[in-house]
Motif scaffolding. Sequence first.
Motif, PDB file in Angstrom:
ATOM      1  N   PHE A  69       0.824  -1.205   0.000  1.00 14.38           N
ATOM      2  CA  PHE A  69       0.000   0.000   0.000  1.00 14.38           C
ATOM      3  C   PHE A  69       0.863   1.261   0.000  1.00 14.38           C
ATOM      4  N   ARG A  70       2.007   1.192   0.650  1.00 16.92           N
ATOM      5  CA  ARG A  70       2.884   2.365   0.742  1.00 16.92           C
ATOM      6  C   ARG A  70       3.528   2.705  -0.599  1.00 16.92           C
ATOM      7  N   PHE A  71       3.933   1.693  -1.367  1.00 20.46           N
ATOM      8  CA  PHE A  71       4.703   1.947  -2.579  1.00 20.46           C
ATOM      9  C   PHE A  71       3.940   1.769  -3.888  1.00 20.46           C
ATOM     10  N   ARG A  72       2.690   1.373  -3.846  1.00 19.68           N
ATOM     11  CA  ARG A  72       1.930   1.269  -5.085  1.00 19.68           C
ATOM     12  C   ARG A  72       1.547   2.666  -5.547  1.00 19.68           C
ATOM     13  N   PRO A  73       1.195   2.833  -6.840  1.00 16.64           N
ATOM     14  CA  PRO A  73       0.762   4.146  -7.314  1.00 16.64           C
ATOM     15  C   PRO A  73      -0.474   4.597  -6.556  1.00 16.64           C
ATOM     16  N   ALA A  74      -0.455   5.835  -6.075  1.00 13.86           N
ATOM     17  CA  ALA A  74      -1.565   6.348  -5.279  1.00 13.86           C
ATOM     18  C   ALA A  74      -2.841   6.434  -6.099  1.00 13.86           C
ATOM     19  N   ASP A  75      -2.725   6.872  -7.339  1.00  9.69           N
ATOM     20  CA  ASP A  75      -3.889   6.986  -8.206  1.00  9.69           C
ATOM     21  C   ASP A  75      -3.709   6.017  -9.362  1.00  9.69           C
ATOM     22  N   ARG A  76      -4.423   4.910  -9.319  1.00  5.09           N
ATOM     23  CA  ARG A  76      -4.242   3.872 -10.333  1.00  5.09           C
ATOM     24  C   ARG A  76      -4.634   4.361 -11.717  1.00  5.09           C
ATOM     25  N   GLU A  77      -5.432   5.426 -11.810  1.00  2.33           N
ATOM     26  CA  GLU A  77      -5.803   5.964 -13.108  1.00  2.33           C
ATOM     27  C   GLU A  77      -4.603   6.613 -13.793  1.00  2.33           C
ATOM     28  N   GLN A  78      -3.593   7.017 -13.027  1.00  2.52           N
ATOM     29  CA  GLN A  78      -2.424   7.654 -13.612  1.00  2.52           C
ATOM     30  C   GLN A  78      -1.496   6.635 -14.263  1.00  2.52           C
ATOM     31  N   VAL A  79      -1.662   5.372 -13.938  1.00  2.00           N
ATOM     32  CA  VAL A  79      -0.814   4.335 -14.520  1.00  2.00           C
ATOM     33  C   VAL A  79      -1.262   4.099 -15.953  1.00  2.00           C
ATOM     34  N   GLU A  80      -0.377   4.361 -16.895  1.00  2.00           N
ATOM     35  CA  GLU A  80      -0.707   4.218 -18.306  1.00  2.00           C
ATOM     36  C   GLU A  80      -0.290   2.836 -18.791  1.00  2.00           C
ATOM     37  N   HIS A  81      -1.244   2.004 -19.120  1.00  3.15           N
ATOM     38  CA  HIS A  81      -0.936   0.675 -19.629  1.00  3.15           C
ATOM     39  C   HIS A  81      -1.030   0.621 -21.142  1.00  3.15           C
ATOM     40  N   GLY A  82      -1.891   1.443 -21.710  1.00  2.30           N
ATOM     41  CA  GLY A  82      -2.082   1.416 -23.144  1.00  2.30           C
ATOM     42  C   GLY A  82      -3.012   0.306 -23.605  1.00  2.30           C
ATOM     43  N   LEU A  83      -3.358  -0.609 -22.713  1.00  2.00           N
ATOM     44  CA  LEU A  83      -4.261  -1.689 -23.089  1.00  2.00           C
ATOM     45  C   LEU A  83      -5.666  -1.143 -23.274  1.00  2.00           C
ATOM     46  N   ASN A  84      -6.318  -1.566 -24.308  1.00  2.90           N
ATOM     47  CA  ASN A  84      -7.689  -1.163 -24.612  1.00  2.90           C
ATOM     48  C   ASN A  84      -7.838   0.348 -24.742  1.00  2.90           C
ATOM     49  N   GLN A  85      -6.777   1.037 -25.136  1.00  5.68           N
ATOM     50  CA  GLN A  85      -6.817   2.477 -25.325  1.00  5.68           C
ATOM     51  C   GLN A  85      -6.212   2.835 -26.680  1.00  5.68           C
ATOM     52  N   ARG A  86      -6.585   2.078 -27.687  1.00  3.79           N
ATOM     53  CA  ARG A  86      -6.008   2.259 -29.002  1.00  3.79           C
ATOM     54  C   ARG A  86      -6.275   3.654 -29.550  1.00  3.79           C
ATOM     55  N   GLY A  87      -7.405   4.240 -29.213  1.00  2.00           N
ATOM     56  CA  GLY A  87      -7.760   5.554 -29.719  1.00  2.00           C
ATOM     57  C   GLY A  87      -6.777   6.638 -29.340  1.00  2.00           C
ATOM     58  N   GLY A 132      -9.417  14.532 -29.693  1.00  2.00           N
ATOM     59  CA  GLY A 132      -9.805  13.936 -28.414  1.00  2.00           C
ATOM     60  C   GLY A 132     -10.477  12.596 -28.620  1.00  2.00           C
ATOM     61  N   ILE A 133     -10.658  11.899 -27.508  1.00  2.00           N
ATOM     62  CA  ILE A 133     -11.295  10.586 -27.539  1.00  2.00           C
ATOM     63  C   ILE A 133     -12.317  10.534 -26.423  1.00  2.00           C
ATOM     64  N   GLU A 134     -13.508  10.018 -26.733  1.00  2.00           N
ATOM     65  CA  GLU A 134     -14.542   9.777 -25.719  1.00  2.00           C
ATOM     66  C   GLU A 134     -15.026   8.347 -25.923  1.00  2.00           C
ATOM     67  N   GLY A 135     -14.500   7.436 -25.156  1.00  5.07           N
ATOM     68  CA  GLY A 135     -14.856   6.025 -25.307  1.00  5.07           C
ATOM     69  C   GLY A 135     -14.339   5.501 -26.632  1.00  5.07           C
ATOM     70  N   THR A 136     -15.272   5.111 -27.522  1.00  3.56           N
ATOM     71  CA  THR A 136     -14.871   4.618 -28.853  1.00  3.56           C
ATOM     72  C   THR A 136     -15.163   5.649 -29.934  1.00  3.56           C
ATOM     73  N   THR A 137     -15.397   6.877 -29.547  1.00 10.77           N
ATOM     74  CA  THR A 137     -15.674   7.941 -30.508  1.00 10.77           C
ATOM     75  C   THR A 137     -14.503   8.922 -30.532  1.00 10.77           C
ATOM     76  N   LEU A 138     -14.048   9.237 -31.736  1.00 11.97           N
ATOM     77  CA  LEU A 138     -12.977  10.204 -31.906  1.00 11.97           C
ATOM     78  C   LEU A 138     -13.569  11.592 -32.080  1.00 11.97           C
ATOM     79  N   ARG A 139     -13.084  12.555 -31.316  1.00 12.60           N
ATOM     80  CA  ARG A 139     -13.508  13.952 -31.479  1.00 12.60           C
ATOM     81  C   ARG A 139     -12.566  14.571 -32.498  1.00 12.60           C
ATOM     82  N   VAL A 140     -13.137  15.199 -33.525  1.00 10.36           N
ATOM     83  CA  VAL A 140     -12.349  15.698 -34.638  1.00 10.36           C
ATOM     84  C   VAL A 140     -12.681  17.148 -34.966  1.00 10.36           C
ATOM     85  N   VAL A 141     -11.756  17.770 -35.707  1.00  7.11           N
ATOM     86  CA  VAL A 141     -11.958  19.092 -36.298  1.00  7.11           C
ATOM     87  C   VAL A 141     -11.500  18.999 -37.751  1.00  7.11           C
ATOM     88  N   ALA A 142     -11.917  19.968 -38.568  1.00  9.84           N
ATOM     89  CA  ALA A 142     -11.489  19.977 -39.959  1.00  9.84           C
ATOM     90  C   ALA A 142      -9.973  20.143 -40.018  1.00  9.84           C
TER      91      ALA A 142
END
Length: 143
Positions: A69-87, A132-142
């Motif tokens: 608990f002392r040495f694990r990442p405090a915020d697990r959301e900050q750990v970037e795995h890249g898995l299932n985040q192809r977008g 940007g990315i929202e789930g499986t939708t790509l946010r785009v501009v011209a």
Amino acid sequence: MDALVFWHWWVLGFGLLIAEILLPGTFCLWLGLAAFVTGAAAWLIPSLHWQVEVVLFAVLSFAAVGLWFRFRPADREQVEHGLNQRGRGYLGQVFVLVEPITEGVGKARVEDGVWRVQGPDLPVGAKVKVVGIEGTTLRVVAA
């Protein structure tokens, strides 16, 4: 219970490591390591009473889990795995629309597939840049 033998602790350790593999999480790993260390202590000091071995296991378990608990990442959301985040890899890239963006929604050719896109209304064949990315939708501009 007459006595615990060192290999009892090692069997418990292996069982906990197998449980770690089969069950999600990382809790059994630390208890398994504590069991291995307790078994090593029982092997090196054969005169240890079973009560001392159990207390040693408990202390080592608490210490191992506390250190985790002392040495694990405090915020697990900050750990970037890249898995299932192809977008995320598409940020900044330019693609061509295969369906017009109407009412803010359309589709673009992305590599060998088609992705849903959100952005300003644009015709088929227009180039869009991913901002940007929202789930499986790509946010785009011209582009």
